[in-house]
Design a protein around this motif. Structure first.
Motif, PDB file in Angstrom:
ATOM      1  N   THR A 130      55.540 -72.286  97.217  1.00  0.00           N
ATOM      2  CA  THR A 130      56.481 -71.367  96.571  1.00  0.00           C
ATOM      3  C   THR A 130      55.845 -70.406  95.578  1.00  0.00           C
ATOM      4  OG1 THR A 130      56.976 -72.897  94.760  1.00  0.00           O
ATOM      5  CG2 THR A 130      58.346 -73.057  96.749  1.00  0.00           C
ATOM      6  N   ASP A 140      64.883 -73.391  93.811  1.00  0.00           N
ATOM      7  CA  ASP A 140      65.611 -72.205  94.291  1.00  0.00           C
ATOM      8  C   ASP A 140      64.914 -71.558  95.481  1.00  0.00           C
ATOM      9  OD1 ASP A 140      67.580 -72.526  92.368  1.00  0.00           O
ATOM     10  OD2 ASP A 140      66.799 -70.955  91.034  1.00  0.00           O
ATOM     11  N   LYS A 141      63.579 -71.468  95.426  1.00  0.00           N
ATOM     12  CA  LYS A 141      62.837 -70.843  96.523  1.00  0.00           C
ATOM     13  C   LYS A 141      62.911 -71.697  97.788  1.00  0.00           C
ATOM     14  CE  LYS A 141      59.075 -67.961  97.596  1.00  0.00           C
ATOM     15  NZ  LYS A 141      57.966 -67.189  97.104  1.00  0.00           N
ATOM     16  N   LYS A 144      66.367 -71.259  99.244  1.00  0.00           N
ATOM     17  CA  LYS A 144      66.489 -69.956  99.896  1.00  0.00           C
ATOM     18  C   LYS A 144      65.842 -69.990 101.282  1.00  0.00           C
ATOM     19  CE  LYS A 144      65.622 -64.996  99.424  1.00  0.00           C
ATOM     20  NZ  LYS A 144      65.923 -64.840 100.813  1.00  0.00           N
ATOM     21  N   LYS A 145      64.687 -70.650 101.386  1.00  0.00           N
ATOM     22  CA  LYS A 145      64.009 -70.770 102.684  1.00  0.00           C
ATOM     23  C   LYS A 145      64.877 -71.542 103.668  1.00  0.00           C
ATOM     24  CE  LYS A 145      60.459 -70.711 105.528  1.00  0.00           C
ATOM     25  NZ  LYS A 145      60.485 -69.605 106.472  1.00  0.00           N
ATOM     26  N   ILE A 147      68.126 -71.796 103.597  1.00  0.00           N
ATOM     27  CA  ILE A 147      69.281 -70.953 103.940  1.00  0.00           C
ATOM     28  C   ILE A 147      68.858 -69.880 104.950  1.00  0.00           C
ATOM     29  CG2 ILE A 147      70.841 -69.168 103.053  1.00  0.00           C
ATOM     30  CD1 ILE A 147      70.996 -70.825 100.453  1.00  0.00           C
ATOM     31  N   ASP A 148      67.759 -69.202 104.657  1.00  0.00           N
ATOM     32  CA  ASP A 148      67.287 -68.125 105.545  1.00  0.00           C
ATOM     33  C   ASP A 148      67.020 -68.622 106.960  1.00  0.00           C
ATOM     34  OD1 ASP A 148      67.449 -66.405 103.386  1.00  0.00           O
ATOM     35  OD2 ASP A 148      65.287 -66.336 103.026  1.00  0.00           O
ATOM     36  N   GLU A 153      73.589 -74.225 104.189  1.00  0.00           N
ATOM     37  CA  GLU A 153      74.352 -73.049 103.784  1.00  0.00           C
ATOM     38  C   GLU A 153      75.074 -73.352 102.487  1.00  0.00           C
ATOM     39  OE1 GLU A 153      77.028 -72.159 107.017  1.00  0.00           O
ATOM     40  OE2 GLU A 153      78.401 -73.764 106.480  1.00  0.00           O
ATOM     41  N   GLU A 157      80.515 -71.329  96.348  1.00  0.00           N
ATOM     42  CA  GLU A 157      79.778 -70.490  95.400  1.00  0.00           C
ATOM     43  C   GLU A 157      80.078 -70.857  93.957  1.00  0.00           C
ATOM     44  OE1 GLU A 157      79.789 -66.270  96.135  1.00  0.00           O
ATOM     45  OE2 GLU A 157      79.947 -66.617  98.298  1.00  0.00           O
ATOM     46  N   HIS A 160      78.305 -74.277  93.396  1.00  0.00           N
ATOM     47  CA  HIS A 160      76.950 -74.228  93.968  1.00  0.00           C
ATOM     48  C   HIS A 160      76.677 -75.441  94.840  1.00  0.00           C
ATOM     49  CE1 HIS A 160      75.925 -70.690  91.676  1.00  0.00           C
ATOM     50  NE2 HIS A 160      76.430 -71.282  90.609  1.00  0.00           N
ATOM     51  N   TYR A 162      75.975 -77.087  98.426  1.00  0.00           N
ATOM     52  CA  TYR A 162      75.372 -76.741  99.703  1.00  0.00           C
ATOM     53  C   TYR A 162      75.731 -77.791 100.745  1.00  0.00           C
ATOM     54  CZ  TYR A 162      72.451 -73.385  97.219  1.00  0.00           C
ATOM     55  OH  TYR A 162      72.002 -72.327  96.474  1.00  0.00           O
TER      56      TYR A 162
END
Length: 190
Positions: A130, A140-141, A144-145, A147-148, A153, A157, A160, A162
């Motif tokens: 990261t 967080d990173k 994000k990976k 999720i991407d 997902e 919101e 928070h 997932y």
């Protein structure tokens, strides 16, 4: 051969290396899963995509593309596999039941890191993937990976929260298929 009208939408997602999951909270994605799941549609889409050098693959409640690879791509995939092994090891250390359908929040993980030295060490080990220093930034990173690449997902919101998608089984299968022969195990330094 008649392909479904959603073929362009399917290609748009899968060609990015993402997955189409049966348990996605995004209605359009779960609807695409239902379209592909139909046996006739799957066969037609398989043939259609094969003509443009993509292979439509069916996992356990998810779909993805695979392609023939050259040696350079294979080396990149091996590096990615090492990264995924570290990430899965971290989340399985957090909770062994971390798999498809599991729900979590980053704040719960960060609280646990403060009292679990092994989990903290595993998160520290993720720094190399990261380029981040703070626990929050590393997590967080990594999220994000995930999720991407459509393995998790954001389900809520506000809180928070997932949700782990069915495509996470792909990563679990990746690790389960690693076979180290008995005669080689003794040669591996610990």
């Amino acid at each position: 051969m008649e392909v479904p009208i959603q073929t362009a939408d399917i290609f748009k997602i899968l060609s990015k290396g993402q997955f189409i999951n049966s348990n996605s909270s995004t209605k359009s994605v779960s609807d695409l899963y239902k379209v592909i799941e139909d046996e006739q549609n799957f066969e037609n889409l398989f043939e259609y995509f094969r003509n443009i050098n993509f292979t439509l693959e069916k996992g356990d409640e998810y779909f993805y593309f695979s392609r023939p690879e050259n040696k350079v791509d294979l080396e990149t995939k091996i590096e990615a596999a090492f990264r995924w092994i570290d990430i899965i090891d971290f989340f399985k250390t957090y909770d062994n039941s971390f798999s498809s359908g599991y729900r979590f929040s980053p704040s719960d993980i960060l609280v646990r890191i403060k009292i679990d030295a092994e989990l903290e060490a595993k998160l520290e080990g993720l720094k190399k993937h990261t380029d981040k220093e703070k626990h929050q930034d590393i997590l967080d990173k990594i999220l994000k990976k995930l999720i991407d690449d459509t393995f998790i997902e954001l389900e809520n919101e506000i809180t928070h929260q997932y949700k782990v998608l069915t495509s996470f089984k792909y990563l679990e299968q990746l690790i389960l298929t690693i076979n180290i022969p008995e005669d080689v195990r003794n040669e591996i330094p610990e």
